[in-house]
Structures are given as C-alpha cells and as structure tokens.
Design a protein around this motif. Structure first.
Motif, short mmCIF file in Angstrom:
data_model
loop_
_atom_site.label_atom_id
_atom_site.label_comp_id
_atom_site.label_asym_id
_atom_site.label_seq_id
_atom_site.Cartn_x
_atom_site.Cartn_y
_atom_site.Cartn_z
N UNK A 110 52.75 34.74 21.90
CA UNK A 110 52.93 35.32 23.23
C UNK A 110 54.16 34.73 23.92
N UNK A 111 54.32 33.42 23.80
CA UNK A 111 55.51 32.77 24.35
C UNK A 111 56.77 33.32 23.72
N UNK A 112 56.78 33.45 22.41
CA UNK A 112 57.95 33.96 21.70
C UNK A 112 58.31 35.36 22.20
N UNK A 113 57.32 36.22 22.33
CA UNK A 113 57.57 37.58 22.81
C UNK A 113 58.14 37.56 24.23
N UNK A 114 57.60 36.67 25.07
CA UNK A 114 58.09 36.56 26.44
C UNK A 114 59.54 36.06 26.46
N UNK A 115 59.83 35.05 25.65
CA UNK A 115 61.21 34.55 25.59
C UNK A 115 62.18 35.63 25.15
N UNK A 116 61.81 36.37 24.12
CA UNK A 116 62.68 37.42 23.59
C UNK A 116 62.90 38.51 24.64
N UNK A 117 61.84 38.89 25.34
CA UNK A 117 61.94 39.98 26.31
C UNK A 117 62.57 39.56 27.63
N UNK A 118 62.24 38.37 28.11
CA UNK A 118 62.62 37.99 29.47
C UNK A 118 63.74 36.97 29.59
N UNK A 119 63.86 36.07 28.64
CA UNK A 119 64.79 34.96 28.79
C UNK A 119 66.05 35.13 27.94
N UNK A 148 69.95 34.17 28.63
CA UNK A 148 70.26 32.76 28.32
C UNK A 148 70.09 32.48 26.84
N UNK A 149 71.02 31.66 26.26
CA UNK A 149 70.93 31.30 24.85
C UNK A 149 71.00 29.80 24.60
N UNK A 150 71.21 29.01 25.63
CA UNK A 150 71.31 27.57 25.44
C UNK A 150 69.93 26.99 25.13
N UNK A 151 69.88 26.20 24.06
CA UNK A 151 68.60 25.69 23.58
C UNK A 151 67.87 24.86 24.63
N UNK A 181 67.96 25.11 27.85
CA UNK A 181 67.43 26.00 28.89
C UNK A 181 66.22 26.76 28.36
N UNK A 182 66.31 27.22 27.11
CA UNK A 182 65.16 27.91 26.50
C UNK A 182 63.95 26.99 26.43
N UNK A 183 64.18 25.75 26.05
CA UNK A 183 63.09 24.77 25.97
C UNK A 183 62.45 24.58 27.34
N UNK A 184 63.26 24.42 28.38
CA UNK A 184 62.71 24.24 29.72
C UNK A 184 61.92 25.47 30.18
N UNK A 195 65.20 33.68 16.52
CA UNK A 195 65.32 34.53 17.70
C UNK A 195 66.32 35.66 17.44
N UNK A 196 67.34 35.37 16.68
CA UNK A 196 68.39 36.36 16.45
C UNK A 196 67.89 37.53 15.59
#
Length: 158
Positions: free
Chosen positions: A107-116, A120-123, A125-128, A155-156
């Motif tokens: 669920x987190x992965x899907x949210x990151x892909x869709x929303x973040x 943003x691509x800096x690791x 920032x993604x971690x935070x 992610x790519x």
C-alpha cells in the motif's frame, strides 16, 4: 539520527516526562535504560533503532542520568531476544501502533508511486515521506523502508 546533540536539543527531545517515567516503571539496570531509550526513540521516530549503536553516546548518558542507571549498562541491554521484543510490543501498544505487514508495504509503495514520485525522486525525501505515511497509519516502519521497497520492484518499473 544525528550524532551530536546540544543540551537544549537533548532536553527538548530526550527528557523523560512523568508519563515516560511511569512507563519505565519498576524495570531495573540495563533493562530500565534500554526500555527508556527505546521509548524516547519511538516517540521521536515512530520506529525502533536498527542497531544498539544507532543511539549516540551523549543521548544514552542523558537518558541514563534520568533513570538513575549508569550509562555503561546500556551495553548490557540485549538487542535480541524476548526482552527487547516484549519492550517493543509494550511500546507499540502504548502508542496504539502495530507492526507493518507486507500488505502495508505494498500500500505504501502504491501511494509513493501515485502521490510522491511524480513530484520527487530524491531518496532521502522519499524515505521521509514513507516514514510520515507509516506514522499517519499508526504502523511501525520497517528498519529500512526504501531498501525493502527497492527489493520488491524498482520504482522506475512503474
């Protein structure tokens, strides 16, 4: 976690409240200090440290003074086994958190892909952002959020 803490920062982030001290309760020695350090770390990060040495020495000394245990006792706190697992479960319960599951990670992965990721691509920032997501959902973040996500699928590739 930063390695050097000024006294003002120690007071702000690592001072045990009356509530914290009540949670430490009747624990003694290394167990008392280890629990107090885990409790304060979890309050700050909504996760537990990966390794015993993730906690800087001046933080350990500051907490040790408050629980009246010599700082050296921290080295005796068992980082594996029933005691730390019980302490982690106790702390999760205190803050109404639960361990994250594989489904939560997806669920987190899907949210990151869709929303973040569109923004943003800096690791770092993604971690935070991932840690914020876990906290918002009252989930304990895995010790290494992005490496687990990376191992599932790049992610790519999305």
């Amino acid at each position: 976690m930063k390695r050097q803490w000024e006294i003002e920062d120690l007071i702000e982030h690592w001072m045990l409240s009356a509530w914290d001290l009540a949670q430490v309760g009747n624990k003694t020695g290394a167990t008392r200090l280890g629990f107090a350090v885990l409790l304060k770390f979890f309050q700050r990060e909504a996760r537990f440290p990966t390794f015993k040495n993730d906690i800087p020495g001046n933080v350990i000394t500051f907490v040790a003074d408050q629980v009246d245990v010599p700082a050296e006792m921290y080295l005796q706190y068992a980082w594996q086994g029933r005691t730390i697992e019980y302490h982690r479960a106790e702390i999760r319960k205190l803050f109404d958190f639960r361990e994250s599951t594989v489904a939560d990670g997806e669920e987190l992965k899907q949210w990151l892909v869709a929303e973040v990721l569109p923004l943003e691509h800096q690791e770092d920032v993604l971690r935070e952002e991932a840690y914020v997501w876990f906290r918002r959902h009252h989930l304990e973040a895995p010790t290494s959020v992005l490496s687990e996500l990376r191992s599932q699928k790049s992610f790519s590739d999305e």
